[in-house]
Design a protein around this motif. Structure first.
Motif, PDB file in Angstrom:
ATOM      1  N   SER A   2       0.845  -1.193   0.000  1.00  0.00           N
ATOM      2  CA  SER A   2       0.000   0.000   0.000  1.00  0.00           C
ATOM      3  C   SER A   2       0.881   1.245   0.000  1.00  0.00           C
ATOM      4  O   SER A   2       1.902   1.295   0.705  1.00  0.00           O
ATOM      5  N   HIS A   3       0.482   2.228  -0.773  1.00  0.00           N
ATOM      6  CA  HIS A   3       1.242   3.482  -0.861  1.00  0.00           C
ATOM      7  C   HIS A   3       0.321   4.648  -0.518  1.00  0.00           C
ATOM      8  O   HIS A   3      -0.764   4.771  -1.090  1.00  0.00           O
ATOM      9  N   ARG A   4       0.745   5.483   0.396  1.00  0.00           N
ATOM     10  CA  ARG A   4      -0.044   6.633   0.825  1.00  0.00           C
ATOM     11  C   ARG A   4       0.609   7.911   0.320  1.00  0.00           C
ATOM     12  O   ARG A   4       1.831   8.061   0.396  1.00  0.00           O
ATOM     13  N   MET A   5      -0.217   8.821  -0.175  1.00  0.00           N
ATOM     14  CA  MET A   5       0.281  10.092  -0.684  1.00  0.00           C
ATOM     15  C   MET A   5       0.199  11.145   0.420  1.00  0.00           C
ATOM     16  O   MET A   5      -0.880  11.628   0.753  1.00  0.00           O
ATOM     17  N   SER A  29       5.253   3.182  -6.235  1.00  0.00           N
ATOM     18  CA  SER A  29       3.847   2.825  -6.445  1.00  0.00           C
ATOM     19  C   SER A  29       3.629   2.248  -7.837  1.00  0.00           C
ATOM     20  O   SER A  29       2.831   1.317  -8.015  1.00  0.00           O
ATOM     21  N   LEU A 299      -2.992   6.853  -7.494  1.00  0.00           N
ATOM     22  CA  LEU A 299      -2.970   6.855  -6.035  1.00  0.00           C
ATOM     23  C   LEU A 299      -4.075   7.695  -5.410  1.00  0.00           C
ATOM     24  O   LEU A 299      -4.574   7.370  -4.332  1.00  0.00           O
TER      25      LEU A 299
END
Length: 429
Positions: A2-5, A29, A299
């Protein structure tokens, strides 16, 4: 994964900047997206023993040398292959619109990826693959060609993958690094998946294998373009060094320069050869903006608009979907900044650069106020649009740009009136 901005990273990207944290997030990502595509293809392949064997080879290479596999799986045109292969499985990428039958090339496509990764990782392997039009291309590595053979047995190990007898090896060449700590940039005139999607238009056609003279001209333009970016906008040069994964040369159409971006091929710049280094610098900066925003949209949902082409874009003769309008505006804000910086150097391209700056400035300024208030934007999209508008408002009031800006603004306003007149005429019919 999981990638959070983070909000501060999104704000920097909205201002068309790309600090190291943003470049790392976008690259990571997109690599995760690539892995998900491969996993989806594995699910579609089901019990295909050939696909399973190639999948195991890729996993073996990853255990031996993760960086080598990342170079291959993360290569932009592997993303183009994987996304197209998945669309074909679901019937979304065939002329008839019906599902592709039987062999959709999943096993052969993965075999080329796995063989390239194993060769880079020094893992022993033995794979037989078909030739397409007399060539087998290993992504990010090069090609093997033969005038009559239908397939080729590739074997490799710690010493790499030697060229089989009777075959000719065509290495993938590269342009010099775009920065002091960057790697050379692949110049891909080989990969069979290097054609941008059909929606880009008939003029977007990859070149054949470049001649030595062609490559020499590209190298000269590239060297001069990178030097210009370092002088005028070093942060744009750093952005290219961090994000540009390959350059795909296109045929030059009768109308002149043509360039394109593929959302599934993050980091690839497709472009015909410009006539000047300043045009190449601007083209690369333009296309990397599209790659950046496409990765952001993977994202963060910035808008809820559909694909209907109903929005006026002063840089295009045809109406654009909302997403296309946002993409074009994002690139034009960056280009207004870049062209102004180039013009401020007062070099031989000063006059051309002021005109280009003014054109991008006027076109972006005509669209920004409406886009900031657009109901199609999400909450994150409104913040993104406002940060982009703030960046536009902070563009310097260059004295040398006053005349060109006035002329460009008048041209854009005239184009807007023509569009309004056409819309009114259509409504009265």
């Amino acid at each position: 994964m999981s990638h959070r901005m983070p909000p501060q990273v999104l704000a920097a990207l909205a201002r068309t900047q790309c600090p190291p944290a943003a470049a790392e997030l976008l690259t990571a990502s997109q690599y995760s997206k690539r892995l998900l595509l491969l996993r989806a293809l594995a699910d579609e392949a089901g019990a295909d023993p050939r696909f399973d064997a190639h999948w195991r080879l890729l996993a073996m290479a990853e255990r031996a040398d993760p960086d080598a596999v990342r170079q291959v799986v993360g290569y932009p045109l592997v993303g183009a292959w994987a996304a197209r292969a998945l669309r074909r499985v679901h019937g979304d990428d065939t002329p008839s619109g019906t599902p592709a039958s039987g062999d959709v090339g999943l096993a052969d496509g993965l075999a080329a990826v796995a063989a390239a990764a194993a060769a880079r990782a020094g893992v022993p392997f033995r794979v037989r693959l078909p030739l397409r039009r007399g060539a087998l291309v290993l992504p990010s590595v090069g090609a093997l060609t033969h005038p009559t053979a239908r397939d080729v047995l590739i074997e490799g190990g710690r010493g790499g993958a030697p060229c089989p007898p009777g075959f000719r090896r065509l290495p993938l060449t590269a342009l010099p690094p775009a920065g002091p700590h960057a790697a050379p940039v692949p110049f891909d005139d080989l990969d069979p998946h290097r054609a941008p999607d059909g929606g880009s238009g008939p003029a977007v056609v990859p070149t054949d294998r470049a001649t030595d003279d062609d490559r020499a001209r590209w190298h000269t333009l590239w060297r001069d373009a990178m030097a210009l970016l370092e002088r005028a906008a070093p942060e744009r040069a750093a952005e290219l060094a961090a994000l540009l994964g390959c350059v795909v040369p296109l045929r030059t159409p009768a109308a002149g320069l043509v360039a394109a971006t593929m959302p599934d091929a993050f980091g690839a710049a497709f472009t015909s050869r410009p006539t000047t280094a300043v045009d190449l610098a601007a083209t690369l900066a333009h296309e990397i903006q599209h790659s950046k925003l496409a990765a952001v949209l993977d994202l963060v949902p910035l808008h809820r608009a559909g694909p209907e082409p109903r929005h006026w874009a002063p840089w295009r003769p045809d109406p654009r979907p909302f997403g296309g309008l946002l993409q074009g505006l994002y690139a034009h804000v960056a280009l207004a900044d870049l062209w102004g910086r180039i013009a401020a150097l007062r070099g031989p391209e000063e006059r051309t650069a002021w005109d280009a700056h003014a054109r991008c400035w006027a076109q972006a300024g005509a669209v920004l106020p409406g886009l900031v208030q657009a109901p199609e934007l999400t909450a994150e999209g409104r913040e993104f649009a406002q940060a982009m508008a703030d960046a536009y408002a902070r563009l310097p009031a260059y004295p040398g740009a006053l005349g060109p800006r006035a002329r460009a603004a008048a041209e854009v306003e005239a184009a807007r009136r023509v569009r309004i007149g056409r819309r009114m005429g259509t409504a009265l019919r």
